[in-house]
Design a protein around this motif. Sequence first.
Motif, PDB file in Angstrom:
ATOM      1  N   ASP A 224      22.406  35.388  24.205  1.00 45.04           N
ATOM      2  CA  ASP A 224      21.664  34.225  22.845  1.00 45.04           C
ATOM      3  C   ASP A 224      21.057  35.295  22.374  1.00 45.04           C
ATOM      4  OD1 ASP A 224      21.994  32.794  20.625  1.00 45.04           O
ATOM      5  OD2 ASP A 224      21.433  31.422  21.382  1.00 45.04           O
ATOM      6  N   ILE A 225      21.059  35.610  21.564  1.00 42.05           N
ATOM      7  CA  ILE A 225      20.004  36.913  21.128  1.00 42.05           C
ATOM      8  C   ILE A 225      19.126  36.132  19.680  1.00 42.05           C
ATOM      9  CG2 ILE A 225      19.371  39.341  19.675  1.00 42.05           C
ATOM     10  CD1 ILE A 225      22.319  40.372  20.554  1.00 42.05           C
ATOM     11  N   VAL A 226      17.673  36.191  19.666  1.00 35.24           N
ATOM     12  CA  VAL A 226      17.075  35.644  18.775  1.00 35.24           C
ATOM     13  C   VAL A 226      15.880  37.081  18.115  1.00 35.24           C
ATOM     14  CG1 VAL A 226      14.943  34.439  18.782  1.00 35.24           C
ATOM     15  CG2 VAL A 226      16.304  33.710  20.513  1.00 35.24           C
ATOM     16  N   PHE A 227      16.528  36.743  16.759  1.00 30.35           N
ATOM     17  CA  PHE A 227      15.391  38.310  15.923  1.00 30.35           C
ATOM     18  C   PHE A 227      14.558  37.174  15.255  1.00 30.35           C
ATOM     19  CE2 PHE A 227      20.476  39.018  15.856  1.00 30.35           C
ATOM     20  CZ  PHE A 227      20.225  39.734  17.013  1.00 30.35           C
ATOM     21  N   PRO A 228      13.964  38.406  14.809  1.00 28.18           N
ATOM     22  CA  PRO A 228      12.699  37.933  14.431  1.00 28.18           C
ATOM     23  C   PRO A 228      12.287  37.622  12.621  1.00 28.18           C
ATOM     24  CG  PRO A 228      12.923  40.198  14.114  1.00 28.18           C
ATOM     25  CD  PRO A 228      13.491  39.708  15.640  1.00 28.18           C
ATOM     26  N   PHE A 229      13.908  37.621  12.296  1.00 26.97           N
ATOM     27  CA  PHE A 229      14.393  36.969  10.702  1.00 26.97           C
ATOM     28  C   PHE A 229      15.960  36.830  10.502  1.00 26.97           C
ATOM     29  CE2 PHE A 229      13.425  42.018  10.678  1.00 26.97           C
ATOM     30  CZ  PHE A 229      14.695  42.307  10.882  1.00 26.97           C
ATOM     31  N   GLU A 230      16.105  36.420   9.601  1.00 29.71           N
ATOM     32  CA  GLU A 230      17.626  36.297   9.978  1.00 29.71           C
ATOM     33  C   GLU A 230      18.533  37.507   9.042  1.00 29.71           C
ATOM     34  OE1 GLU A 230      20.323  32.317   8.739  1.00 29.71           O
ATOM     35  OE2 GLU A 230      17.885  32.160   8.459  1.00 29.71           O
ATOM     36  N   VAL A 231      19.627  37.189   9.620  1.00 34.23           N
ATOM     37  CA  VAL A 231      19.943  38.740   8.986  1.00 34.23           C
ATOM     38  C   VAL A 231      22.066  37.539   9.441  1.00 34.23           C
ATOM     39  CG1 VAL A 231      21.373  40.845   8.755  1.00 34.23           C
ATOM     40  CG2 VAL A 231      19.204  41.106   9.859  1.00 34.23           C
ATOM     41  N   ASN A 232      22.398  37.557   7.737  1.00 37.27           N
ATOM     42  CA  ASN A 232      23.743  37.070   7.734  1.00 37.27           C
ATOM     43  C   ASN A 232      24.751  38.715   7.274  1.00 37.27           C
ATOM     44  OD1 ASN A 232      23.132  34.433   8.220  1.00 37.27           O
ATOM     45  ND2 ASN A 232      21.878  34.143   6.806  1.00 37.27           N
ATOM     46  N   ILE A 233      26.032  38.104   7.657  1.00 44.01           N
ATOM     47  CA  ILE A 233      27.062  39.190   7.540  1.00 44.01           C
ATOM     48  C   ILE A 233      28.398  38.253   7.474  1.00 44.01           C
ATOM     49  CG2 ILE A 233      28.246  41.280   8.242  1.00 44.01           C
ATOM     50  CD1 ILE A 233      26.160  42.053  10.804  1.00 44.01           C
ATOM     51  N   SER A 234      28.192  38.680   5.969  1.00 40.54           N
ATOM     52  CA  SER A 234      30.022  37.955   5.487  1.00 40.54           C
ATOM     53  C   SER A 234      30.833  38.931   4.633  1.00 40.54           C
ATOM     54  CB  SER A 234      29.751  36.889   4.106  1.00 40.54           C
ATOM     55  OG  SER A 234      28.643  36.339   4.398  1.00 40.54           O
ATOM     56  N   VAL A 235      32.168  39.003   5.209  1.00 41.31           N
ATOM     57  CA  VAL A 235      33.078  39.542   5.283  1.00 41.31           C
ATOM     58  C   VAL A 235      34.677  39.058   5.720  1.00 41.31           C
ATOM     59  CG1 VAL A 235      32.218  41.456   6.779  1.00 41.31           C
ATOM     60  CG2 VAL A 235      33.341  40.156   7.785  1.00 41.31           C
ATOM     61  N   GLY A 236      34.527  37.234   4.963  1.00 43.29           N
ATOM     62  CA  GLY A 236      35.523  36.758   5.169  1.00 43.29           C
ATOM     63  C   GLY A 236      36.418  36.215   5.546  1.00 43.29           C
ATOM     64  N   GLU A 237      38.034  37.035   5.727  1.00 43.59           N
ATOM     65  CA  GLU A 237      38.761  36.414   7.328  1.00 43.59           C
ATOM     66  C   GLU A 237      38.854  37.628   8.232  1.00 43.59           C
ATOM     67  OE1 GLU A 237      39.740  32.946   7.319  1.00 43.59           O
ATOM     68  OE2 GLU A 237      38.575  32.627   5.593  1.00 43.59           O
ATOM     69  N   VAL A 238      38.091  38.278   8.056  1.00 39.77           N
ATOM     70  CA  VAL A 238      38.264  39.587   8.714  1.00 39.77           C
ATOM     71  C   VAL A 238      38.043  39.251  10.247  1.00 39.77           C
ATOM     72  CG1 VAL A 238      37.896  42.059   9.388  1.00 39.77           C
ATOM     73  CG2 VAL A 238      38.347  41.426   7.251  1.00 39.77           C
ATOM     74  N   GLY A 239      38.579  39.782  11.183  1.00 38.91           N
ATOM     75  CA  GLY A 239      38.101  39.544  13.018  1.00 38.91           C
ATOM     76  C   GLY A 239      38.222  40.617  13.822  1.00 38.91           C
ATOM     77  N   GLY A 240      38.343  40.675  15.218  1.00 36.88           N
ATOM     78  CA  GLY A 240      37.760  41.799  15.510  1.00 36.88           C
ATOM     79  C   GLY A 240      36.296  42.242  15.886  1.00 36.88           C
ATOM     80  N   PRO A 241      35.855  43.593  16.374  1.00 44.53           N
ATOM     81  CA  PRO A 241      35.087  44.137  16.980  1.00 44.53           C
ATOM     82  C   PRO A 241      34.858  45.199  16.395  1.00 44.53           C
ATOM     83  CG  PRO A 241      36.495  44.585  18.384  1.00 44.53           C
ATOM     84  CD  PRO A 241      37.902  44.300  18.116  1.00 44.53           C
ATOM     85  N   SER A 242      35.669  45.819  16.144  1.00 46.13           N
ATOM     86  CA  SER A 242      35.991  47.444  15.070  1.00 46.13           C
ATOM     87  C   SER A 242      34.988  48.043  13.653  1.00 46.13           C
ATOM     88  CB  SER A 242      37.330  47.744  14.421  1.00 46.13           C
ATOM     89  OG  SER A 242      37.923  47.217  14.101  1.00 46.13           O
TER      90      SER A 242
END
Length: 348
Positions: A224-242
């Motif tokens: 689990d990664i603990v970051f020094p500040f918060e970053v949120n990414i919103s892409v809807g229903e898209v899945g996968g790692p690419s």
Amino acid sequence: MFHRAMTLIVAAVLLAGFAVAGVFLHVPYLVASPGLALNTLGELDGEQVIQVEGRDSFEHDGELSMVTVQYAGGPGARVDLFTALSAWLSPSQAVLPEEAIFPPDRSVEEISQNQTLQMDDSQNDAIAAALTELGEEYRTIPIVAGITEGLPAEGVLELKDVIVAVDGQEVADSEATVSAVRERSPGDPVTLTVERDGERKDIELVTEESDDKDPVIGATIGNDIVFPFEVNISVGEVGGPSAGMMFALGIIDRLSPESLTGGSNVAGSGTIDIEGNVGGVSGVEQKMVSAKREGAEYFFVAADSCSQTFDSAATGEIEVVKVSTLGEAVDSLAIIRSGEGLNELPRC
């Protein structure tokens, strides 16, 4: 004349029969088509795709777009023969066996959940890789990510338990935890100090021998990664790692006072790990078409996927840049931004 007329009638009937069969006969194939192109520097449904809290962030011109493949077909929604044949003849589509996305031993729900988990993991890895590239520090915490039925951890450890120490020695990440357990011989006891619901407790387990003769407890340990500040990414229903590489580049741009692109329109596809290594992806032929359709001037592709770029309908219409690491992608963007040395960009 009679025989010729009968021949024409029979041919017409057969053609009509084939046409009807093509519409009603469903086949176990998938049709891959160019999908979504989403600018990670832009907005989705009125919100920034990448949002930063607790740290100064910046907005710049240009685009760093993730691109996707849209699939038609699959269990319960198979395409008809006519659709499959039309896609096979299309320069921008591909026809794949159903098993390529939907293995017979896994349910559609399991595959969907896995795609969602892969997207979540790729976003965390992208944040970590971007911070590493920027020289920012973050912490990793070893956690229980899976438990194997029938082995000592079952019923004792719980998913998301934080591993604090092994036999009293603090561990910093999953690698250190696994190494500490494997220092023992099968049958030896091992004590894990775990944190659960805000409380710490010592749990003693007895290791067992794996097929490889290693001592195991039956727990998969992740980070689990603990970051020094918060970053949120919103892409809807898209899945996968690419989209990992493009997420990482978008985060760097948002955290940097100067633009990465210099106003250029760049799209791309490639996975990312926390060390910034860019991995191969599928569907590059269709993704290049998506990128070109949305006006991208450059397409960044994982080096492992270079072979897919030669047969795309967009080949020759968009500049393809080969990327092996996040640092290489940043360097290529610097060349594009300056406009000098463009012939030195790494190509497939």
